[in-house]
Write a protein that holds these residues in place. Structure first.
Motif, PDB file in Angstrom:
ATOM      1  N   ILE A 142       2.924   3.177   5.521  1.00  0.00           N
ATOM      2  CA  ILE A 142       1.847   4.157   5.315  1.00  0.00           C
ATOM      3  C   ILE A 142       2.267   5.518   5.868  1.00  0.00           C
ATOM      4  O   ILE A 142       2.056   6.558   5.243  1.00  0.00           O
TER       5      ILE A 142
ATOM      6  N   VAL B  76       4.778   7.136   3.457  1.00  0.00           N
ATOM      7  CA  VAL B  76       4.159   7.588   2.203  1.00  0.00           C
ATOM      8  C   VAL B  76       3.215   8.768   2.459  1.00  0.00           C
ATOM      9  O   VAL B  76       3.322   9.831   1.833  1.00  0.00           O
ATOM     10  N   ALA B  77       2.286   8.593   3.424  1.00  0.00           N
ATOM     11  CA  ALA B  77       1.357   9.684   3.733  1.00  0.00           C
ATOM     12  C   ALA B  77       2.135  10.884   4.270  1.00  0.00           C
ATOM     13  O   ALA B  77       1.820  12.037   3.956  1.00  0.00           O
TER      14      ALA B  77
ATOM     15  N   VAL C  95       3.536  12.866   1.359  1.00  0.00           N
ATOM     16  CA  VAL C  95       2.489  13.650   0.686  1.00  0.00           C
ATOM     17  C   VAL C  95       2.082  14.847   1.548  1.00  0.00           C
ATOM     18  O   VAL C  95       2.089  15.997   1.098  1.00  0.00           O
ATOM     19  N   ILE C  96       1.738  14.559   2.801  1.00  0.00           N
ATOM     20  CA  ILE C  96       1.294  15.623   3.709  1.00  0.00           C
ATOM     21  C   ILE C  96       2.446  16.595   3.954  1.00  0.00           C
ATOM     22  O   ILE C  96       2.266  17.819   3.933  1.00  0.00           O
TER      23      ILE C  96
ATOM     24  N   TRP D 274      -1.092  -1.783   1.892  1.00  0.00           N
ATOM     25  CA  TRP D 274      -0.788  -0.411   2.297  1.00  0.00           C
ATOM     26  C   TRP D 274      -1.166   0.617   1.247  1.00  0.00           C
ATOM     27  O   TRP D 274      -1.544   1.729   1.564  1.00  0.00           O
TER      28      TRP D 274
ATOM     29  N   VAL E 111      -3.315   3.879   2.211  1.00  0.00           N
ATOM     30  CA  VAL E 111      -2.893   5.253   1.976  1.00  0.00           C
ATOM     31  C   VAL E 111      -3.987   6.007   1.223  1.00  0.00           C
ATOM     32  O   VAL E 111      -4.359   7.124   1.577  1.00  0.00           O
TER      33      VAL E 111
ATOM     34  N   LEU F 122      -5.562   9.256   3.109  1.00  0.00           N
ATOM     35  CA  LEU F 122      -5.094  10.581   2.689  1.00  0.00           C
ATOM     36  C   LEU F 122      -6.199  11.639   2.585  1.00  0.00           C
ATOM     37  O   LEU F 122      -6.006  12.760   3.052  1.00  0.00           O
TER      38      LEU F 122
ATOM     39  N   LEU G 275      -6.958  13.085   5.899  1.00  0.00           N
ATOM     40  CA  LEU G 275      -5.781  13.757   6.444  1.00  0.00           C
ATOM     41  C   LEU G 275      -5.609  15.117   5.771  1.00  0.00           C
ATOM     42  O   LEU G 275      -5.241  16.100   6.417  1.00  0.00           O
ATOM     43  N   LEU G 276      -5.915  15.187   4.471  1.00  0.00           N
ATOM     44  CA  LEU G 276      -5.795  16.458   3.767  1.00  0.00           C
ATOM     45  C   LEU G 276      -6.866  17.450   4.223  1.00  0.00           C
ATOM     46  O   LEU G 276      -6.598  18.636   4.392  1.00  0.00           O
TER      47      LEU G 276
ATOM     48  N   LEU H 227      -5.745  18.735   7.301  1.00  0.00           N
ATOM     49  CA  LEU H 227      -4.672  19.704   7.094  1.00  0.00           C
ATOM     50  C   LEU H 227      -5.260  21.101   6.907  1.00  0.00           C
ATOM     51  O   LEU H 227      -4.752  22.090   7.450  1.00  0.00           O
TER      52      LEU H 227
END
Lengths: 446, 446
Positions: free
Chosen positions: A355, A358-359, A362-363, B271, B275, B279, B282-283, B286
């Motif tokens: 994870i 993969v994350a 992307v991030i 997983w 994800v 995500l 998390l975005l 961000l």
């Protein structure tokens, strides 16, 4: 009637009205209402209630008020209230009283209560012994159902909790089986208890950890389980309402400990005590914050040239911290619920790393792209991108290994784990980002 | 016996051994063992168990396996298993099945089951209606105890949960009171139910929120509560083992949502799904990280002169974030446990501000002193000190106001609250520290 008399009259009318209102209420509600009042006022109100009611109200009051009341009420009153309480509640309440006062109270109590409470006081708080009550209905294997029925009828305590099951013991007090009330109602009363009882009865030992007990209740949907000592002797009963309290307590504790709280703080905790609880971990955290600061300070030369790098520190550190908190929360909670077996943590680690990768990609790509557009430097973008990806992997690693490691050394996996994970993601994130940036920028002379 | 036959023999021997071992186990344990296996294998194993056993095992399997099984098992088998399940478990299992398949299954079921399950399927998952079972023992007020006894005896379902209480209804099905099994055992059987029953019986309405129900069970230590519809009609029963599941679920959800997880993620979640769950937040995070970065970037000129200021960013931001997490955890948990009444949040706010000021002074002075010693500048020390103090107050404010505000707009107070609080403490902390530092350092020309 002169003015003074009138005033007294008014006060006592208000008191009576208040009292009449309280007397209509459930003991739990009375306790909730009383807990915000002065101790002297609580004592004054309780004087107007009967022993049994006071026992019920006392049980529901917060620990510190219980202790105060038991220390300050008249001794003969205390000795009449205690026998009306469940043994486990009485033991909990007496657990905090001063040793001298405890002795005085015990001296006044009937012998059968002294024994039950003394035994309970000896068990650690967070074991079956600490949460069970010692009142439990039991009949002998050798009885007929008719005799069992009489035994149950004689039980003074007609409370719902005891009526759930009737446990069956042999002459030595060892648990042999369980009868249902239905059996007494519908089966032939001439049958022997041993013929009718269910002899496969699950029990818990008196030393079992309360978290383990909670998991058993949750998994098998029990409403009550008998507690036996090391010799199989029936010594108590844990009911699912005890377990509900345990579960709430454990969840609160885990949530609090993760962020460096005591595990027992409440909104009503006085601020002085809160400050005392919180400061130690904040100071530990201060140490780790200076560690991160020191890492940054090593790159002073680079930062003097490219001050904008500083703006990216909270991005790399913060995102890592967040990803770490997600992993950590999953792992700590699963450990508490008994969902991770001893040999399964490797699988969890592998999953979290996947994870993270993969994350992280992307991030990382998103961050890199925005940074490139913002600062007009693809090198900066690439550096942020890579540092972010690696820090997300570090977050995954620490999010799994910190709580698993704490458990391995027999420490609560929740304890300050979030402070530790944040330290890792800050230190690793800052170091990776600034050293990659130094390398790249110095080489490329941008 | 040729080689191929021998192989088949061996495989089937292994299967038989496995089966015999499983057959000795508790349905919950069988489910736990099966859930890691292939679906085809689970189906093969379940074929060897009776309907009632399969019903018990199915109930304990994870939702996605239940759905798969109900979609793929033979229709006539499904229609024999469903009636063996509790109505609430059956409704939960059927809730995820495709509409066409559901229709097929319902067509095969006996009418009385269809009605019960259809009603349950209509209640929202997180209400009394969603967690209750509709099987509940009831007798009429107009019966004699002797008739009530016969009615109870006729009840097919002899399960522990139903035997707890016998609820009393009038001719219109409205809840009137409760009988104890003891009453049937020891009272004069010629008495009327209405004479013996306890008529003050607490009930919950079918729309009550599950979190509220959990708080009622915890506060009053109930083992079961009857559920009534808007007309007072008895429609179901919630037992404390249902409540234990609710409490664990809600605690997990709160812990997860605070860090931007779905609330339903487990260590066993694949997983890819993890994800996808993680995500989005998390975005969002961000975005807030770039906000903090932008604040820092505004002070590029200052940072170019005094690069070491960058090293203090993680200290001011991190400590604020930690103090905020402590406050937030206390508030979110107390809201979940119903410990903060509508008008009490001001008191909580005041308390947390006091703690913020006091802890802020201690931490602020410590940080200031260390910074002074480290960098040899008392101005820097003073600036860090003041910024830290103010950021701790900001942490207290946001730690209380974010969850209270979320609740005011009917959003879960836990939802992403920790991301929001960290944003506040980062942005406020960086801005305070860097602007104070710019002012002080530019004025004093250090």
């Amino acid at each position: 009637m002169d003015e003074r008399e009138e005033k007294i009259q008014t006060v006592s009318n208000a008191f009576d009205r208040d009292l009449n209102r309280l007397k209509e209420m459930h003991p739990s509600d009375i306790a909730e209402e009383l807990e915000d009042r002065e101790l002297s006022e609580i004592r004054q109100v309780l004087r107007e209630f009967g022993d049994e009611q006071v026992a019920d109200i006392l049980t529901e009051l917060p620990q510190e008020i219980q202790t105060d009341l038991l220390e300050n009420m008249r001794l003969d009153r205390v000795s009449e209230i205690i026998p009306e309480m469940y043994s486990d509640d009485a033991a909990d309440a007496l657990g905090q009283v001063s040793p001298e006062r405890l002795q005085d109270i015990m001296d006044q109590l009937p012998d059968e209560h002294v024994e039950g409470i003394t035994t309970l006081l000896e068990y650690p708080e967070d074991t079956a012994g600490g949460i069970m009550r010692s009142e439990v209905n039991a009949v002998l294997t050798s009885m007929t159902l008719s005799e069992a029925r009489e035994a149950v009828r004689r039980e003074e305590d007609q409370d719902q909790h005891n009526a759930l099951y009737i446990y069956v013991i042999d002459e030595n007090g060892r648990l042999q089986g369980v009868l249902k009330l239905r059996d007494l109602l519908f089966r032939d009363l001439r049958l022997k208890v041993s013929e009718v009882m269910i002899s496969e009865v699950r029990s818990i030992t008196v030393n079992a950890d309360q978290e383990e007990i909670a998991n058993i209740f949750q998994k098998y949907n029990y409403l009550a389980l008998p507690v036996v000592d090391d010799f199989g002797k029936l010594v108590g009963l844990v009911t699912s309402d005890d377990v509900i309290d345990v579960i709430q307590e454990e969840a609160t504790e885990d949530m609090q400990r993760m962020v460096g709280l005591s595990g027992e703080e409440m909104v009503t905790t006085p601020w002085r005590r809160s400050v005392k609880n919180r400061l130690p971990w904040l100071l530990v955290n201060l140490g780790t914050a200076f560690l991160a600061a020191w890492v940054v300070s090593m790159f002073e030369d680079t930062l003097l040239k490219y001050a904008m790098l500083a703006a990216f520190l909270p991005i790399v550190g913060g995102m890592g911290g967040n990803a770490g908190a997600q992993t950590l929360t999953i792992v700590v909670r699963s450990l508490a619920l008994g969902e991770i077996e001893d040999n399964e943590w490797r699988r969890v680690l592998v999953k979290e790393i996947i994870i993270g990768v993969v994350a992280g990609m992307v991030i990382g790509l998103t961050v890199g792209l925005i940074s490139w557009l913002w600062q007009g430097s693809w090198v900066l973008g690439a550096v942020v991108s890579l540092a972010m990806l690696l820090n997300m992997v570090a977050a995954a690693l620490s999010g799994v290994l910190v709580p698993i490691g704490l458990r391995a050394v027999k420490v609560d996996p929740a304890l300050a784990s979030s402070i530790m994970v944040t330290t890792v993601t800050d230190v690793v994130g800052f170091f990776l980002f600034l050293s990659l940036a130094s390398l790249a920028l110095n080489f490329l002379q941008l």
